[in-house]
Design a protein around this motif. Structure first.
Motif, short mmCIF file in Angstrom:
data_model
loop_
_atom_site.label_atom_id
_atom_site.label_comp_id
_atom_site.label_asym_id
_atom_site.label_seq_id
_atom_site.Cartn_x
_atom_site.Cartn_y
_atom_site.Cartn_z
N PRO A 4 0.77 -1.25 0.00
CA PRO A 4 0.00 0.00 0.00
C PRO A 4 0.80 1.29 0.00
CG PRO A 4 -1.06 -1.60 1.40
CD PRO A 4 0.24 -2.23 0.96
N PRO A 5 1.90 1.42 0.79
CA PRO A 5 2.62 2.70 0.77
C PRO A 5 3.08 3.13 -0.62
CG PRO A 5 3.33 1.39 2.64
CD PRO A 5 2.45 0.50 1.81
N PHE A 6 3.29 2.18 -1.52
CA PHE A 6 3.77 2.56 -2.84
C PHE A 6 2.64 3.06 -3.73
CE2 PHE A 6 7.44 0.40 -1.29
CZ PHE A 6 8.48 1.09 -1.88
N SER A 7 1.39 2.78 -3.38
CA SER A 7 0.28 3.39 -4.10
C SER A 7 0.29 4.89 -3.88
CB SER A 7 -1.06 2.79 -3.63
OG SER A 7 -1.14 1.43 -3.94
N LYS A 8 0.47 5.30 -2.62
CA LYS A 8 0.48 6.74 -2.34
C LYS A 8 1.76 7.38 -2.87
CE LYS A 8 2.00 6.03 2.47
NZ LYS A 8 1.57 6.17 3.89
N ALA A 24 1.45 -3.92 -11.40
CA ALA A 24 0.80 -4.63 -10.30
C ALA A 24 0.79 -6.12 -10.60
CB ALA A 24 -0.63 -4.11 -10.11
N ARG A 25 1.47 -6.89 -9.77
CA ARG A 25 1.60 -8.32 -10.01
C ARG A 25 0.23 -9.00 -10.04
NH1 ARG A 25 5.45 -11.06 -5.89
NH2 ARG A 25 3.85 -10.23 -4.50
N SER A 26 -0.71 -8.53 -9.22
CA SER A 26 -2.03 -9.14 -9.15
C SER A 26 -2.99 -8.55 -10.18
CB SER A 26 -2.62 -8.93 -7.76
OG SER A 26 -2.80 -7.54 -7.51
N GLY A 27 -2.52 -7.53 -10.93
CA GLY A 27 -3.41 -6.85 -11.86
C GLY A 27 -4.25 -5.80 -11.18
N MET A 83 11.05 -0.42 -6.81
CA MET A 83 10.54 -1.77 -6.56
C MET A 83 9.74 -1.81 -5.26
SD MET A 83 11.71 -3.48 -9.15
CE MET A 83 11.55 -5.19 -8.66
N ALA A 84 8.45 -2.12 -5.36
CA ALA A 84 7.59 -2.26 -4.17
C ALA A 84 7.48 -3.73 -3.82
CB ALA A 84 6.22 -1.66 -4.45
N THR A 85 8.54 -4.26 -3.22
CA THR A 85 8.61 -5.70 -2.96
C THR A 85 8.19 -6.06 -1.54
OG1 THR A 85 10.94 -5.46 -2.36
CG2 THR A 85 10.45 -6.03 -4.64
N GLY A 86 7.75 -5.08 -0.77
CA GLY A 86 7.38 -5.36 0.61
C GLY A 86 8.60 -5.34 1.52
N ARG A 87 8.45 -5.88 2.70
CA ARG A 87 9.54 -5.85 3.67
C ARG A 87 9.40 -7.06 4.60
NH1 ARG A 87 7.32 -0.61 7.11
NH2 ARG A 87 5.20 -1.39 7.41
#
Length: 228
Positions: A4-8, A24-27, A83-87
């Protein structure tokens, strides 16, 4: 992009005159949120210009990204790739084994419902042991740990009610269980909705996109979750 933070961040960069393309990997963006609510945010991002347009003349040396989908290739040129790969928690290499504290490389320190680790004399709170990786959630957990460890209270991790928001425009926020969570648990529920287009303040502000949604137990009418 399922973080979510990368959407903003994407929307903010676009509004600051960068040209942003979202993969978006999930579309979908914000796949955890209710689909119709996430689409409201997606539409605004698209209206802001978050598309495939990039600046090929200025900035860093350009890169070309080739997307292969359904047998066809699409090339996009960009200055930078975020890259929004999470953490994941950084819990390795600190000798937790010597303290007899069990952990998982991906999810972090393992705790019970009283915030205790596998060494009952050691408690843990925050991002290193929780699925709720928000500052206010860490604060709530830390307060519960202090009460349990020092004052012998019986605060429970499972009792935490964590609300959170993604600061896109419009913002999207949720608390409690989603419809998908309730479906997985086999809990029957009803939906109650109020759309901003029917709200006098929203009409006066000419800002009528969006709604608030409550999910309530089908029998008791207990509120199980909400999104706005």
């Amino acid at each position: 992009m399922n973080f979510p933070p990368f959407s903003k961040k994407s929307q903010s960069l676009q509004r600051l005159c960068s040209s942003v393309t979202v993969f978006a990997r999930s579309g979908k963006i914000l796949p955890k949120e209710d689909e119709d609510m996430a689409l409201l945010v997606q539409k605004q991002m698209e209206d802001d210009g978050v598309t495939g347009n990039v600046d090929e003349e200025n900035g860093l040396p350009e890169m070309k990204i080739t997307i292969t989908e359904n047998g066809s290739n699409t090339d996009l040129v960009c200055d930078a790739l975020l890259m929004a790969t999470g953490r994941r928690p950084n819990v390795t290499g600190i000798d937790l084994e010597k303290a007899k504290v069990k952990y998982d490389d991906k999810t972090g320190i393992i705790i019970n419902d009283k915030f205790q680790t596998s060494n009952s004399r050691i408690f843990s709170s925050g991002d290193c042991c929780s699925q709720y990786r928000f500052t206010h959630a860490a604060d709530s957990m830390a307060q519960a740990v202090i009460r349990n460890a020092l004052f012998f209270r019986k605060e429970k991790y499972s009792a935490l009610l964590v609300s959170y928001a993604t600061f896109t425009a419009p913002e999207i926020a949720s608390v409690g269980l989603y419809g998908s969570d309730l479906d997985k648990k086999g809990i029957k529920y009803r939906l109650f909705e109020k759309h901003f287009k029917d709200n006098d303040r929203s009409i006066c502000d000419s800002d009528t996109a969006g709604l608030i949604r409550y999910r309530v137990d089908a029998k008791s009418d207990k509120i199980l979750g909400a999104s706005i």
